[in-house]
Design a protein around this motif. Structure first.
Motif, short mmCIF file in Angstrom:
data_model
loop_
_atom_site.label_atom_id
_atom_site.label_comp_id
_atom_site.label_asym_id
_atom_site.label_seq_id
_atom_site.Cartn_x
_atom_site.Cartn_y
_atom_site.Cartn_z
N GLN A 1 -22.40 29.69 -49.42
CA GLN A 1 -21.40 28.95 -50.21
C GLN A 1 -20.83 27.85 -49.32
O GLN A 1 -20.45 28.11 -48.16
CB GLN A 1 -20.31 29.94 -50.62
CG GLN A 1 -19.48 29.48 -51.80
CD GLN A 1 -18.31 30.44 -52.06
OE1 GLN A 1 -18.21 31.48 -51.44
NE2 GLN A 1 -17.44 30.07 -52.98
N GLY A 2 -20.79 26.62 -49.84
CA GLY A 2 -20.47 25.46 -49.00
C GLY A 2 -19.23 25.60 -48.14
O GLY A 2 -19.27 25.42 -46.92
N HIS A 3 -18.10 25.96 -48.76
CA HIS A 3 -16.86 25.94 -47.99
C HIS A 3 -16.59 27.27 -47.28
O HIS A 3 -15.48 27.50 -46.82
CB HIS A 3 -15.69 25.48 -48.86
CG HIS A 3 -15.58 26.20 -50.16
ND1 HIS A 3 -16.48 26.01 -51.19
CD2 HIS A 3 -14.70 27.11 -50.60
CE1 HIS A 3 -16.16 26.79 -52.18
NE2 HIS A 3 -15.09 27.47 -51.87
N SER A 4 -17.63 28.11 -47.18
CA SER A 4 -17.50 29.26 -46.28
C SER A 4 -18.16 28.95 -44.93
O SER A 4 -18.29 29.82 -44.07
CB SER A 4 -18.11 30.52 -46.90
OG SER A 4 -19.50 30.35 -47.03
N ALA A 5 -18.54 27.69 -44.76
CA ALA A 5 -19.21 27.27 -43.51
C ALA A 5 -18.47 27.70 -42.24
O ALA A 5 -19.12 28.12 -41.27
CB ALA A 5 -19.42 25.75 -43.52
N PRO A 6 -17.12 27.65 -42.20
CA PRO A 6 -16.45 28.04 -40.95
C PRO A 6 -16.88 29.43 -40.48
O PRO A 6 -17.01 29.68 -39.27
CB PRO A 6 -14.96 28.02 -41.31
CG PRO A 6 -14.86 26.99 -42.39
CD PRO A 6 -16.13 27.13 -43.19
N PHE B 1 -25.17 32.53 -52.35
CA PHE B 1 -23.75 32.94 -52.39
C PHE B 1 -22.95 31.92 -53.18
O PHE B 1 -22.96 30.74 -52.86
CB PHE B 1 -23.21 33.07 -50.95
CG PHE B 1 -23.61 34.37 -50.37
CD1 PHE B 1 -24.90 34.56 -49.92
CD2 PHE B 1 -22.73 35.45 -50.35
CE1 PHE B 1 -25.30 35.79 -49.43
CE2 PHE B 1 -23.11 36.67 -49.86
CZ PHE B 1 -24.40 36.85 -49.40
N LEU B 2 -22.26 32.43 -54.18
CA LEU B 2 -21.59 31.53 -55.11
C LEU B 2 -20.16 31.96 -55.34
O LEU B 2 -19.83 33.15 -55.22
CB LEU B 2 -22.34 31.55 -56.46
CG LEU B 2 -23.87 31.56 -56.32
CD1 LEU B 2 -24.53 31.93 -57.60
CD2 LEU B 2 -24.34 30.22 -55.82
N GLY B 3 -19.34 30.99 -55.70
CA GLY B 3 -17.95 31.32 -56.03
C GLY B 3 -17.84 31.63 -57.52
O GLY B 3 -18.64 31.13 -58.32
N ASP B 4 -16.84 32.43 -57.89
CA ASP B 4 -16.69 32.72 -59.32
C ASP B 4 -16.24 31.47 -60.08
O ASP B 4 -16.65 31.23 -61.21
CB ASP B 4 -15.72 33.90 -59.57
CG ASP B 4 -14.43 33.83 -58.77
OD1 ASP B 4 -14.25 32.88 -57.98
OD2 ASP B 4 -13.59 34.74 -58.94
N THR C 1 -25.06 22.86 -50.17
CA THR C 1 -24.59 23.64 -51.32
C THR C 1 -23.20 23.25 -51.80
O THR C 1 -22.75 23.78 -52.80
CB THR C 1 -24.51 25.13 -50.93
OG1 THR C 1 -23.84 25.22 -49.69
CG2 THR C 1 -25.86 25.77 -50.85
N VAL C 2 -22.53 22.36 -51.08
CA VAL C 2 -21.10 22.28 -51.38
C VAL C 2 -20.78 21.58 -52.69
O VAL C 2 -19.71 21.77 -53.22
CB VAL C 2 -20.31 21.66 -50.22
CG1 VAL C 2 -20.43 20.14 -50.20
CG2 VAL C 2 -18.85 22.08 -50.34
N SER C 3 -21.70 20.81 -53.21
CA SER C 3 -21.43 20.26 -54.54
C SER C 3 -21.71 21.40 -55.51
O SER C 3 -22.86 21.78 -55.76
CB SER C 3 -22.33 19.05 -54.80
OG SER C 3 -22.08 18.59 -56.09
N MET C 4 -20.62 21.94 -56.06
CA MET C 4 -20.72 23.20 -56.81
C MET C 4 -21.72 23.13 -57.95
O MET C 4 -21.75 22.15 -58.68
CB MET C 4 -19.37 23.55 -57.42
CG MET C 4 -18.22 23.33 -56.51
SD MET C 4 -17.39 24.87 -56.24
CE MET C 4 -17.65 24.99 -54.52
N GLY C 5 -22.48 24.16 -58.06
CA GLY C 5 -23.46 24.26 -59.16
C GLY C 5 -24.87 23.93 -58.70
O GLY C 5 -25.84 24.42 -59.26
N LEU C 6 -24.97 23.09 -57.67
CA LEU C 6 -26.32 22.73 -57.22
C LEU C 6 -26.98 23.92 -56.52
O LEU C 6 -28.17 24.17 -56.69
CB LEU C 6 -26.30 21.52 -56.29
CG LEU C 6 -25.71 20.22 -56.85
CD1 LEU C 6 -26.05 19.06 -55.94
CD2 LEU C 6 -26.22 19.93 -58.26
N GLY C 7 -26.20 24.63 -55.72
CA GLY C 7 -26.75 25.77 -54.96
C GLY C 7 -27.44 26.78 -55.87
O GLY C 7 -28.61 27.12 -55.66
#
Ligand SMILES: Cc1ncc(C[n+]2csc(CCOP(=O)(O)OP(=O)(O)O)c2C)c(N)n1
Ligand SMILES: [Mg+2]
Length: 1010
Positions: free
Chosen positions: A261-266, A348-351, A312-318
């Motif tokens: 998931q893009g913004h879980s990169a940290p 890995f995706l966000g709800d 992946t950070v542009s939501m939906g593309l991942g």
């Protein structure tokens, strides 16, 4: 004895021209060897041999027109039986299957006959139980079946009951939902063999370092941003995968592919730090990417090419890309290009992300194609950026219904182990009822408060549930955990997901956003954007996860990495060694593909004479000949979104087959025809249906196979140019980030060239959108030799030299004859750099103008030049501009160099090299907006005027459209004369006369306003 080979059924075509003879008399031929190529005004196809034998005589020559039944050649058969009307094997098995199906259907009919009976009314109760005793009876019977004969039997009986009810007239829809509890019951959970204590300590350190990295960056530069709450909610989901499931690529195994998931990169950086792959200095350069070595904000392969694999950070593309990645993996396996090693694709995706249409848009395909190599993990922390994802509903249940309905294996991981005993003691069923009734807004609010609140507001709803927790302290209640934070539950779910066969799996895990962040950010609506933690919050976080740091160290927000010899580091590394290496990691061991020799396209360098064809047809011809190149052919991946017939590509169906993981279970309607619709397991064409986003996702999978599968592939995605970049622009951007290599073909291009279709179809700007992507190389060729030179160079640059660029080429559907390639030795360089002189009109030596044309409008420009010379004594030089975009890139770079090096000798842009010393002003036109040609204006250093198809398209004839958009030869003549007048090279009356002659109304509003 000599036998005859005839032209087969070629569909609705008659009198089709033979353009190539591919065999010689005396030659031995085998079944499926191509014999001749025929070409109608729309399409060219090869006719393959249907026999084995030796050719005695060929009875056709190039230029002949043929129809079904005409004689191609005489041959001596290799085997006597070869020419017997044999039923093909496929057909035979289809017949056999059909026969079997008929008998079994009959049997079923017998079984299914139910005695005529008066329809009984089936009562529907909306939740209220009319007869609890009867319900109890039924439930007890069911329990007895489960314990005696098992789950499968129970499931079968329930299904039968539903079927029966349906047949009796009760049209009650079968719900796709199960109760709001875990799919895997505690007794069926497979246990992890990992050391839970060490794993917890490792996880805590990753949590800490990940948060510290974001906080430190924002303390230094508050504008940098970053996310803490997302990874905090997902840490366990990632850790269990990293410690136990995800296998890295190495020399023995292809590796699992993980879409983080893009913004879980940290969190991924924090783990890499513990693994020793990143150092503190690098962590301190999070989101500072300008200096080399900085860590990218999100997963960006372009910025961290050895680390990140998937943007992946542009939501939906991942989610969408992951589905097509899994599908493409099966494609490569089924075509025998890679081994089947049981590799998996995890996403890995966000709800919140699941609301993007792209996220759910392809889940049907995943089920249809039995993608059991695909696992989605949806982190349901119930929150998105602004607040709850479904405050009034339940995202987990909603997702379960959609995925199950589409045919996925759904595993819900809602409750952690502390709930097990409560659920086991829930004899009255009130706890599950409560769980089912509570909406997400309440669940979220509960986790923002404390145990007392949960006791009162949640358990307090029913006496039975209050009673259930009466012996628990508020602290115990607070400890009741969610499934996604429980490594045991997550492990069991992953274990089951990896073993599932025949369908994709989705794991829907419930978590808490900002888990462990306490008052500053746990489960509160603002969690998403929390990127600063004050000292108290940090102390809380340290204590919450027992991070071994002193108060002083916390105040300094120090990172913590235990000694190399510590249990934690040893364990962490051992796990990864066992799983083959580190993740994520991007590498490639693919071998380059040798570009075909230049002569393979020689046939496109001669004039087509009288014969007219479109550049789309020229492309199909070119691809057909590429399919004869043994190096290239297996690597070609033609991708089409239900437009093969539009582009004349239906010949590929038979020649290389359409990929279908189940082969072809039916005899196609057109089976007798040459271009019959042939689906096969090893098929090469990806026929995507009306789904440009899916087709683009396939293209990206193929265009990055060199890194994800270590095999260089050549994807060629051909689409209506209007439904290209503007439709799937964000995917194209992601393709650039992914370092995709391959061809995008915008067919039926040009606002006035695609005549009939109208406003929504006519593309006058795709080149401009394409030009926004830095590594996209674009061309707008007019003639077949230009296309051949450009395409071959694309093959060489991308697939032989492995340059990380991709090509966008527009082709058109206007038929015209193509000249031979000009003799000038620099011609190929000009074609590739974007401009070359195609014609010189210098009869009068008085007045001169430079005429630049692109795509089909180049032909209008050539005609205009002829008129200008003949009727107005104006000389000209005509230039074919194959790419305004490429010229602009060069001009921009040269200008920049000159400005940065004022003391050095100035470089000269290619545009200026070509046009700088020429005589007269420049007039440029294309079938795109003026902005297309305007791009080179600053680099010409001359008077420059551009014309183009600005405005909404509309349906009409090409002639009328070009007149309307003022790019027909008549307007070009009039504008040319007017430009010369403005430059004071001729009198204005000539322009006025021309306007009168050609009925050009100078009062007509500009087409952008019409
Ligand atoms: C296409 C797109 N739109 C908007 C955003 C901005 N954005 C980043 S994260 C986020 C919220 C994500 O919520 P969710 O998917 O539930 O992930 P969580 O952080 O809760 O795990 C938004 C709106 C984006 N990255 N991409
Ligand atoms: Mg969320």
């Amino acid at each position: 004895m000599s036998e005859k080979l005839l032209v087969p059924d070629i569909g609705e075509f008659e009198n089709v021209e033979v353009i190539e003879i591919l065999v010689k008399s005396g030659e031995q031929i085998k079944k499926n060897d191509p014999l001749i190529t025929i070409e109608s005004d729309k399409s060219s196809v090869e006719i393959p041999s249907t026999v084995d034998g030796k050719i005695e005589s060929i009875e056709l020559k190039v230029g002949d027109k043929v129809s079904k039944g005409d004689l191609i050649l005489n041959y001596l058969s290799s085997s006597k039986t070869a020419n017997l009307e044999k039923i093909p094997k496929d057909t035979e098995s289809i017949i056999k299957q059909a026969e079997e199906a008929i008998t079994s259907q009959k049997e079923e009919e017998v079984k299914n006959i139910i005695p005529e009976k008066k329809q009984s009314t089936i009562q529907v109760s909306n939740g209220a139980d009319l007869d609890p005793l009867e319900t109890k009876d039924w439930l007890e019977s069911l329990s007895a079946v489960i314990s005696k004969d098992g789950n499968q039997r129970a499931h079968f009986l329930i299904k039968e009951l539903i079927n029966k009810a349906y047949r009796e007239g009760a049209n009650i829809p079968y719900t796709q939902n199960t109760p709001y509890i875990n799919t895997i019951p505690p007794e069926a959970e497979v246990k992890s063999n990992g050391d839970q204590n060490i794993e917890r300590r490792i996880r805590s350190l990753i949590r800490w370092n990940s948060a510290a990295m974001v906080v430190r960056a924002n303390k230094k530069f508050p504008e940098l941003g970053g996310h803490i709450g997302t990874f905090a909610s997902a840490a366990t989901l990632y850790d269990v995968g990293m410690n136990h499931f995800w296998r890295a690529k190495n020399n023995k195994f292809g590796g699992d592919l993980i879409y983080f998931q893009g913004h879980s990169a940290p969190g991924m950086y924090a783990r890499a730090y513990l693994e020793g792959r990143l150092n503190e200095k690098q962590l301190d350069s999070f989101r500072q990417e300008v200096k080399p070595g900085g860590l990218s904000s999100y997963p960006h392969p372009w910025l961290m090419p050895k680390f990140w694999q998937f943007p992946t950070v542009s939501m939906g593309l991942g989610p969408m890309l992951a589905i097509y990645q899994a599908r493409y993996m099966k494609y490569l396996i089924n075509r025998g290009l890679i081994k089947d090693e049981g590799r998996k694709v995890w996403a890995f995706l966000g709800d919140g992300e699941m609301d993007e249409p792209e996220s759910m848009g392809a889940i049907g395909l995943a089920a249809r194609e039995n993608l059991d190599n695909l696992i989605f993990v949806i982190n349901c922390n119930l929150q998105r950026l602004d607040g709850p994802v479904r405050g009034n509903g339940k995202i987990i249940q909603e997702l379960e219904g959609s995925f199950r309905g589409s045919g996925w294996n759904v595993i819900k991981v809602i409750w952690g182990s502390y709930w097990d005993s409560l659920l086991a003691n829930d004899k009255s069923g009130h706890l599950v009822k409560l769980m089912n009734e509570t909406v997400d807004g309440e669940y979220q609010a509960a986790k923002a408060r404390d145990g007392a609140y949960v006791r009162e507001k949640f358990f307090g709803k029913y006496a039975e549930t209050s009673e259930l927790v009466s012996s628990l302290s508020d602290k115990d209640i607070w400890r009741l955990n969610r499934g996604g934070h429980d490594p045991h539950k997550v492990y069991a779910a992953y274990d089951q997901a990896t073993k599932n066969q025949g369908s994709p799996t989705v794991i829907i895990a419930k978590t808490i956003k900002g888990y462990g962040m306490g008052k500053s950010g746990e489960s509160v609506n603002t969690t998403h954007q929390t990127k600063k933690l004050d000292v108290d919050d940090l102390m809380y976080y340290r204590d919450r996860f027992d991070v071994p740091l002193t108060d002083e160290q916390v105040r300094n927000i120090e990172y913590f990495r235990p000694d190399e010899k510590s249990q934690e580091i040893k364990y962490l590394k051992e796990r990864r060694i066992k799983l083959g290496g580190f993740l994520p990691e991007r590498s490639t061991f693919a071998k380059p593909i040798k570009a075909p020799s230049k002569d393979i396209f020689d046939f496109m360098k001669v004039s087509t004479g009288e014969k007219e064809m479109s550049t789309t047809m020229a492309l199909v011809r070119m691809l057909t000949s590429l399919m004869r190149d043994k190096n290239i052919s297996p690597r070609l991946v033609p991708i089409i979104p239900d437009e093969a017939r539009t582009f004349g590509m239906e010949g590929f169906f038979q020649k290389i087959g359409i990929y279908a993981h189940e082969g072809q279970k039916y005899e196609p309607e057109d089976s007798a025809q040459l271009s019959s619709y042939k689906e096969e397991k090893s098929g090469q064409v990806l026929e995507e249906g009306i789904n440009e986003a899916g087709a683009m996702s396939s293209w990206i999978a193929a265009a990055t196979a060199y890194t994800n599968h270590d095999i260089e592939m050549i994807p060629i995605y051909t689409f209506y140019s209007m439904f290209g970049f503007q439709r799937i622009g964000d995917l194209a951007w992601a393709a650039g980030d992914s370092q995709a290599r391959g061809f995008l073909i915008g067919a039926t291009a040009g606002r006035t060239t695609l005549a009939g279709e109208g406003l929504q179809h006519q593309d006058g700007h795709s080149h401009l959108i394409a030009s926004t992507i830095p590594n996209c190389v674009t061309y707008d060729p007019t003639f077949h030799y230009e296309l051949a030179v450009i395409f071959r160079e694309g093959l060489r640059r991308m697939h032989e030299k492995r340059e990380n660029v991709f090509y966008y080429i527009t082709t058109m559907n206007e038929n015209y004859s193509h000249p031979e390639i000009p003799k000038d030795k620099n011609i190929e360089e000009g074609i590739l750099k974007g401009i070359y002189k195609i014609k010189d009109f210098n009869k009068h030596k008085k007045t001169k103008i430079q005429l630049l044309g692109s795509g089909t409008i180049l032909r209008e420009m050539i005609s205009a030049a002829e008129i200008l010379q003949k009727e107005y004594q104006v000389d000209s030089e005509v230039w074919s501009v194959t790419s305004f975009n490429e010229l602009r890139k060069d001009g921009m770079e040269v200008e920049r160099y000159n400005l940065l090096n004022p003391d050095k000798e100035a470089k000269i842009s290619f545009v200026e090299q070509c046009l700088g010393k020429t005589e007269g002003p420049i007039m440029a036109a294309s079938d795109y907006m003026r902005m297309n040609s305007d791009q080179i204006r600053p680099y010409t250093n001359k008077s420059f005027y551009s014309l183009g198809a600005d405005g909404f398209g509309r349906s009409d004839t090409r002639k009328n459209l070009r007149k309307f958009f003022e790019v027909d030869k008549e307007h070009l003549v009039a504008y040319g004369l007017s430009i010369l007048a403005k430059e004071q090279l001729i009198a204005s009356k000539h322009a006025k006369e021309a306007m009168k002659k050609y009925n050009i109304d100078s009062d007509k509003p500009i087409p952008t306003k019409l």
